[in-house]
Enzyme design. Structure first.
Site, mmCIF file in Angstrom:
data_model
loop_
_atom_site.group_PDB
_atom_site.id
_atom_site.type_symbol
_atom_site.label_atom_id
_atom_site.label_comp_id
_atom_site.label_asym_id
_atom_site.label_seq_id
_atom_site.Cartn_x
_atom_site.Cartn_y
_atom_site.Cartn_z
ATOM 1 N N CYS A 163 0.815 -1.211 0.000
ATOM 2 C CA CYS A 163 0.000 0.000 0.000
ATOM 3 C C CYS A 163 0.847 1.259 0.000
ATOM 4 O O CYS A 163 1.179 1.826 1.046
ATOM 5 C CB CYS A 163 -0.953 0.034 1.191
ATOM 6 S SG CYS A 163 -2.130 1.395 1.038
ATOM 7 N N CYS A 343 -6.442 2.379 -3.348
ATOM 8 C CA CYS A 343 -5.763 2.911 -2.176
ATOM 9 C C CYS A 343 -6.651 3.961 -1.523
ATOM 10 O O CYS A 343 -6.674 5.107 -1.975
ATOM 11 C CB CYS A 343 -4.408 3.514 -2.582
ATOM 12 S SG CYS A 343 -3.385 3.998 -1.191
#
Length: 417
Positions: A163, A343
């Site tokens: 991430c 995200c």
């Protein structure tokens, strides 16, 4: 020492491994499936950001592995150590060998704490924290609560990492906490990124630069954290200028959130399945291994150049499952994965910017009427409530959640750039 055989063997029982096993079971009630996974605990890692920000608890992200794996799937509680793809077998740390017809490799990646000198010795004390581990994430919230003023540093190592937005998400949550206390002006907040930009997709980087400006955050690029002295509260960075020249600089801090360097697990790096960079070498669209046709890889350990997120896994799982079933039926594998990742960027304690994109940085939103650059309260609800529910109750249980994401959805917003 014992030997066993399974039609489908899965290495790794994280988001990818459990989802593949349970999805395959829904597609084929009879296929023999086994998972190799040593851990008895499973974490919802996307929740770690908001644990660090004080909006979630570690308990809420934690489940027992045994409760997630379908009872008809064999759970081998061991570590995979050596791959023998020419013999269709894997050696385990216990000394056992497991053979297979099809192999899926998804052990996640490893956190290379040791690559930052002094970090392991000071992590979890001296206001040195990190959201990237279940063992350290709660200390981040302790630091944010305790610090009253001073310099707060947030670091990001070279890519790839899990991430890519997470190193700055916690920074925004901390800044919003300081603002709500009325003490934001007492802090010097700095984001130090080993990379050249705030975010890898320019469309979102431009929007995030406004968030940074709103909090008064200073950004420093091409700054890679290489050493830390916790007791002295000094961080050392290697900087790179436009001509490639490197030098070391030090910065004092009152609090530092460290994102560790990350890489493929060592047992993957040294295996015949790895590419030159150490990742499981797979076709980016079919997720089939480039050399061994009965092996597939997905998730964080794969070589695919997408964002390493749970959202990417959600889109990869059906591709892997369907292609294995195609091979079982003597059919060709099909492409199907376009590099999609999502995200949810927590820009405050009440709003999130939902960044969705595919290979080559193509912006591919799933909600065509909403400008993806805008932080919204609905996505904060998604981050804290909706997405975790989807993870535990649909994705991990093997259901397919297909919300279309299309580049054309973003075109009207691109024109406004």
């Amino acid at each position: 020492m014992s030997n066993q055989h399974h039609t489908l063997l899965i290495i790794g029982g994280g988001a990818a491994g459990v989802s593949v096993a349970n999805n395959m079971r829904r597609q084929n009630a009879d296929i023999d499936i086994a998972i190799v996974e040593p851990s008895e605990v499973h974490y919802y890692q996307p929740g770690f950001t908001i644990i660090g920000g004080g909006a979630y608890t570690l308990k809420e992200t934690t489940r027992n592995e045994v409760d997630l794996i379908h009872p008809t799937v064999t759970w081998i509680k061991d570590y995979a150590e050596t791959f023998h793809p020419d013999d269709n077998s894997v050696s385990l740390r216990s000394g056992d060998t497991v053979s297979y017809d099809y192999l899926v490799v998804c052990p996640g990646l490893q956190l290379d704490w040791d690559k930052i000198e002094g970090l392991k010795e000071t992590l979890g004390k001296n206001n040195v924290c990190s959201n990237y581990s279940a063992e350290t994430v709660e200390y981040t919230w302790e630091c944010i609560q305790a610090i009253k003023e001073g310099t707060a540093l947030f670091t990001q190592p070279p890519m790839p990492i899990k991430c890519a937005g997470a190193p700055q998400k916690i920074m925004y949550l901390a800044a919003d906490r300081f603002r709500k206390r009325g003490t934001l002006d007492k802090f010097n907040i700095e984001f130090l990124n080993a990379g050249p930009a705030l975010f890898g997709v320019p469309f979102f980087a431009k929007a995030l630069s406004k968030v940074v400006a709103d909090y008064g955050i200073k950004t420093s690029f091409n700054h890679n954290l290489v050493a830390i002295d916790g007791p002295a509260k000094i961080a050392t960075f290697e900087t790179t200028d436009s001509e490639g020249n490197k030098q070391r600089i030090t910065k004092a801090f009152d609090m530092i959130h460290v994102t560790p360097p990350q890489s493929a697990p060592d047992f993957i790096k040294k295996s015949p399945l790895a590419n030159a960079a150490g990742w499981v070498d797979v076709n980016p669209n079919t997720l089939q291994h480039t050399k061994y046709s009965n092996i597939f890889g997905l998730g964080d350990a794969g070589s695919t150049p997408n964002a390493k997120t749970a959202a990417a896994v959600r889109k990869q799982v059906p591709v892997v499952v369907d292609n294995i079933l195609s091979l079982e039926n003597s059919k060709d594998v099909q492409g199907g994965y376009d590099g999609y990742g999502s995200c949810p960027l927590t820009t405050s304690l009440s709003k999130v910017m939902l960044a969705e994109f595919a290979y080559d940085g193509k912006v591919t939103p799933s909600f065509p009427l909403l400008d993806p650059r805008k932080s919204r309260a609905i996505w904060w609800w998604g981050k804290t409530t909706g997405f975790p529910w989807l993870y535990w109750h649909l994705m991990l249980k093997g259901y397919r959640i297909d919300i279309p994401h299309l580049e054309c959805y973003a075109k009207k917003f691109m024109k406004e750039e």
